[in-house]
Design a protein around this motif. Sequence first.
Motif, PDB file in Angstrom:
ATOM      1  N   ARG A   7       0.699  -1.232   0.032  1.00  0.00           N
ATOM      2  CA  ARG A   7       0.047  -0.041   0.123  1.00  0.00           C
ATOM      3  C   ARG A   7       0.664   1.186  -0.050  1.00  0.00           C
ATOM      4  NH1 ARG A   7      -4.969   0.270   4.296  1.00  0.00           N
ATOM      5  NH2 ARG A   7      -5.418  -1.490   2.950  1.00  0.00           N
ATOM      6  N   VAL A   8       2.005   1.244   0.617  1.00  0.00           N
ATOM      7  CA  VAL A   8       2.840   2.338   0.841  1.00  0.00           C
ATOM      8  C   VAL A   8       3.511   2.664  -0.610  1.00  0.00           C
ATOM      9  CG1 VAL A   8       5.072   3.156   1.617  1.00  0.00           C
ATOM     10  CG2 VAL A   8       3.472   2.136   3.044  1.00  0.00           C
ATOM     11  N   LEU A   9       3.965   1.526  -1.340  1.00  0.00           N
ATOM     12  CA  LEU A   9       4.346   1.769  -2.573  1.00  0.00           C
ATOM     13  C   LEU A   9       3.385   2.071  -3.791  1.00  0.00           C
ATOM     14  CD1 LEU A   9       6.705  -1.699  -2.941  1.00  0.00           C
ATOM     15  CD2 LEU A   9       6.945   0.719  -2.200  1.00  0.00           C
ATOM     16  N   GLY A  10       1.985   1.730  -3.321  1.00  0.00           N
ATOM     17  CA  GLY A  10       0.964   2.218  -4.456  1.00  0.00           C
ATOM     18  C   GLY A  10       0.863   3.784  -4.298  1.00  0.00           C
ATOM     19  N   VAL A  11       0.631   4.169  -3.018  1.00  0.00           N
ATOM     20  CA  VAL A  11       0.664   5.592  -2.837  1.00  0.00           C
ATOM     21  C   VAL A  11       1.767   6.335  -3.294  1.00  0.00           C
ATOM     22  CG1 VAL A  11       0.485   7.480  -1.072  1.00  0.00           C
ATOM     23  CG2 VAL A  11      -0.914   5.443  -0.721  1.00  0.00           C
ATOM     24  N   LEU A  12       2.885   5.839  -3.271  1.00  0.00           N
ATOM     25  CA  LEU A  12       4.016   6.473  -3.640  1.00  0.00           C
ATOM     26  C   LEU A  12       4.023   6.703  -5.136  1.00  0.00           C
ATOM     27  CD1 LEU A  12       6.972   7.499  -2.725  1.00  0.00           C
ATOM     28  CD2 LEU A  12       8.163   5.093  -3.046  1.00  0.00           C
ATOM     29  N   VAL A  13       3.706   5.522  -5.846  1.00  0.00           N
ATOM     30  CA  VAL A  13       3.791   5.590  -7.272  1.00  0.00           C
ATOM     31  C   VAL A  13       2.686   6.794  -7.679  1.00  0.00           C
ATOM     32  CG1 VAL A  13       2.986   4.509  -9.407  1.00  0.00           C
ATOM     33  CG2 VAL A  13       4.425   3.241  -7.742  1.00  0.00           C
ATOM     34  N   VAL A  14       1.541   6.710  -7.021  1.00  0.00           N
ATOM     35  CA  VAL A  14       0.691   7.797  -7.596  1.00  0.00           C
ATOM     36  C   VAL A  14       1.062   9.233  -7.149  1.00  0.00           C
ATOM     37  CG1 VAL A  14      -1.585   8.687  -6.997  1.00  0.00           C
ATOM     38  CG2 VAL A  14      -1.267   6.269  -7.213  1.00  0.00           C
ATOM     39  N   ALA A  15       1.673   9.535  -6.027  1.00  0.00           N
ATOM     40  CA  ALA A  15       2.138  10.624  -5.531  1.00  0.00           C
ATOM     41  C   ALA A  15       3.235  11.185  -6.585  1.00  0.00           C
ATOM     42  CB  ALA A  15       2.566  10.827  -4.261  1.00  0.00           C
ATOM     43  N   VAL A  16       3.978  10.406  -6.919  1.00  0.00           N
ATOM     44  CA  VAL A  16       5.317  10.729  -7.728  1.00  0.00           C
ATOM     45  C   VAL A  16       4.818  10.940  -8.966  1.00  0.00           C
ATOM     46  CG1 VAL A  16       7.518   9.681  -8.768  1.00  0.00           C
ATOM     47  CG2 VAL A  16       7.059   9.652  -6.393  1.00  0.00           C
ATOM     48  N   VAL A  17       3.884  10.110  -9.913  1.00  0.00           N
ATOM     49  CA  VAL A  17       3.692  10.242 -11.082  1.00  0.00           C
ATOM     50  C   VAL A  17       2.875  11.644 -11.224  1.00  0.00           C
ATOM     51  CG1 VAL A  17       1.876   9.395 -12.818  1.00  0.00           C
ATOM     52  CG2 VAL A  17       3.615   7.703 -11.466  1.00  0.00           C
ATOM     53  N   LEU A  18       1.885  11.889 -10.299  1.00  0.00           N
ATOM     54  CA  LEU A  18       0.890  13.121 -10.363  1.00  0.00           C
ATOM     55  C   LEU A  18       1.849  14.297 -10.293  1.00  0.00           C
ATOM     56  CD1 LEU A  18      -2.195  12.103  -8.417  1.00  0.00           C
ATOM     57  CD2 LEU A  18      -2.073  12.231 -10.611  1.00  0.00           C
ATOM     58  N   ALA A  19       2.889  14.264  -9.252  1.00  0.00           N
ATOM     59  CA  ALA A  19       3.555  15.449  -9.061  1.00  0.00           C
ATOM     60  C   ALA A  19       4.598  15.661 -10.264  1.00  0.00           C
ATOM     61  CB  ALA A  19       4.458  15.147  -7.860  1.00  0.00           C
ATOM     62  N   ALA A  20       5.148  14.783 -10.925  1.00  0.00           N
ATOM     63  CA  ALA A  20       5.964  14.652 -12.162  1.00  0.00           C
ATOM     64  C   ALA A  20       5.163  15.189 -13.385  1.00  0.00           C
ATOM     65  CB  ALA A  20       6.660  13.206 -12.265  1.00  0.00           C
ATOM     66  N   ALA A  21       3.909  14.714 -13.438  1.00  0.00           N
ATOM     67  CA  ALA A  21       3.242  15.113 -14.626  1.00  0.00           C
ATOM     68  C   ALA A  21       3.040  16.840 -14.415  1.00  0.00           C
ATOM     69  CB  ALA A  21       1.805  14.254 -14.680  1.00  0.00           C
ATOM     70  N   ALA A  22       2.490  17.101 -13.053  1.00  0.00           N
ATOM     71  CA  ALA A  22       2.344  18.497 -12.780  1.00  0.00           C
ATOM     72  C   ALA A  22       3.500  19.344 -13.128  1.00  0.00           C
ATOM     73  CB  ALA A  22       1.917  18.863 -11.864  1.00  0.00           C
ATOM     74  N   ILE A  23       4.671  19.046 -12.631  1.00  0.00           N
ATOM     75  CA  ILE A  23       5.910  19.599 -12.788  1.00  0.00           C
ATOM     76  C   ILE A  23       6.304  19.927 -14.288  1.00  0.00           C
ATOM     77  CG2 ILE A  23       8.374  19.747 -12.493  1.00  0.00           C
ATOM     78  CD1 ILE A  23       7.682  18.435  -9.667  1.00  0.00           C
ATOM     79  N   GLY A  24       6.128  18.713 -15.031  1.00  0.00           N
ATOM     80  CA  GLY A  24       6.390  18.763 -16.378  1.00  0.00           C
ATOM     81  C   GLY A  24       5.612  19.776 -17.379  1.00  0.00           C
ATOM     82  N   GLY A  25       4.169  19.717 -16.770  1.00  0.00           N
ATOM     83  CA  GLY A  25       3.370  20.492 -17.287  1.00  0.00           C
ATOM     84  C   GLY A  25       3.771  22.044 -17.342  1.00  0.00           C
ATOM     85  N   VAL A  26       4.071  22.343 -16.213  1.00  0.00           N
ATOM     86  CA  VAL A  26       4.626  23.882 -15.835  1.00  0.00           C
ATOM     87  C   VAL A  26       5.831  24.011 -16.681  1.00  0.00           C
ATOM     88  CG1 VAL A  26       5.597  25.218 -14.051  1.00  0.00           C
ATOM     89  CG2 VAL A  26       3.787  23.642 -13.407  1.00  0.00           C
ATOM     90  N   VAL A  27       6.729  22.960 -16.894  1.00  0.00           N
ATOM     91  CA  VAL A  27       7.767  23.324 -17.583  1.00  0.00           C
ATOM     92  C   VAL A  27       7.661  23.473 -19.007  1.00  0.00           C
ATOM     93  CG1 VAL A  27       9.944  22.322 -18.609  1.00  0.00           C
ATOM     94  CG2 VAL A  27       9.619  21.982 -16.227  1.00  0.00           C
ATOM     95  N   ASN A  28       6.669  22.911 -19.435  1.00  0.00           N
ATOM     96  CA  ASN A  28       6.031  23.175 -21.143  1.00  0.00           C
ATOM     97  C   ASN A  28       5.400  24.396 -21.078  1.00  0.00           C
ATOM     98  OD1 ASN A  28       7.036  20.598 -22.008  1.00  0.00           O
ATOM     99  ND2 ASN A  28       5.018  19.498 -21.596  1.00  0.00           N
ATOM    100  N   LEU A  29       4.877  24.975 -20.192  1.00  0.00           N
ATOM    101  CA  LEU A  29       4.381  26.097 -20.100  1.00  0.00           C
ATOM    102  C   LEU A  29       5.354  27.313 -20.260  1.00  0.00           C
ATOM    103  CD1 LEU A  29       1.031  25.899 -17.852  1.00  0.00           C
ATOM    104  CD2 LEU A  29       1.215  26.053 -20.512  1.00  0.00           C
ATOM    105  N   LEU A  30       6.513  27.085 -19.479  1.00  0.00           N
ATOM    106  CA  LEU A  30       7.562  28.038 -19.295  1.00  0.00           C
ATOM    107  C   LEU A  30       8.639  28.050 -20.624  1.00  0.00           C
ATOM    108  CD1 LEU A  30       7.885  28.208 -15.568  1.00  0.00           C
ATOM    109  CD2 LEU A  30       6.672  29.862 -16.687  1.00  0.00           C
ATOM    110  N   ALA A  31       8.614  26.821 -21.026  1.00  0.00           N
ATOM    111  CA  ALA A  31       9.793  26.729 -22.061  1.00  0.00           C
ATOM    112  C   ALA A  31       9.599  27.325 -23.282  1.00  0.00           C
ATOM    113  CB  ALA A  31       9.978  25.066 -22.183  1.00  0.00           C
TER     114      ALA A  31
END
Length: 343
Positions: free
Chosen positions: A319-343
């Motif tokens: 269960r810890v790994l499941g939450v970790l995967v979801v949190a990392v993937v969502l955060a990485a996607a959000a950060i990637g989206g911000v980079v695309n907007l600023l790049a």
Amino acid sequence: MRTEARPAEPRSTPTSPAGSAGRGALWLGVGFLAVLTLIGVALWSPSPELPTRAQDGLTLALSVLIESLPFVVLGVILSIVVQVWVPPGVIERWMPRNPWGRRAVLSLLGMLIPVCECGNVPFARGLMMRGFSVAETLTFLVAAPIVNPIVIITTHQAFGFDDGILVARLLGGYLIANVIGWLYSRHPDQDALVTDRFRDACLAEQGVTGDRGRRSLAQFVVELRAVMPALIIGSAVAGAVQVVVPRDVLLSIGSNPALSIAAMILLAMIVSICSNVDSFFALSFASTFTPGAIVAFLLVGPLVDVKMLALLRTTFRTRVLGVLVVAVVLAAAAIGGVVNLLA
């Protein structure tokens, strides 16, 4: 492991050696069955190059294993240094008492440890055996593969400061680590986040004294027995999956700002490349994929790829790994989206 003060509660009965061995054999069997299934799919799928694909899967699996093994051994050695040779209180004395400050310092500890994500797992196990909480250790574990000095150098060599990829990777990794650390610091029972086997190992290590050389050798064997089966299975699965998943499908959506991020996140979880060299692999996609997709790849890969999840499962519950995967993937996607907007 250090936990917050709470009312006494019944402790679960320590796992017997026979039970632990039985569960370990079961998981090994499941892992090998998964690998054989994936290889079977590759062998019997309609393609004129079946032997080549099978050979590629084996080569990729071995390359992941060989690339990771030296760092795992180095991580085990550093873990033993922390557990056996560093006197009690030395590390803790330099840590702030404030929980946020303590996790912030731990998330920068990776700057002093030149190992990739594989080597950080046994080192993190050593921190917990020494008394650090699960939340604090997860903060270190998530940040260390990205703030690693070798990773910083190789990322700069590959991208320089173009499109803010280096800065976004460092700040993004640091932010994700501290958010995950804060999230798990809210859990009322830190012991419930780790496996029974690891909790029993922590209890067995408490109060142990004696010849440091013998303790070091014994702990070296214990740690290798814990992480090596997971490393082998994780490497084999990573190699087999790369043979099955068609990369041309991923490459065909590289120019779309949103889909490119999703494709690179998926690719990062599959290829399982060491964080010390993943920047050069990502550089080959820089002309096809957006900068935000590259950042997402560089954030997700060191934290939740197939090999890393197999290693983390030796210590943390599913269960810890499941939450970790979801949190990392969502955060990485959000950060990637911000980079695309600023790049």
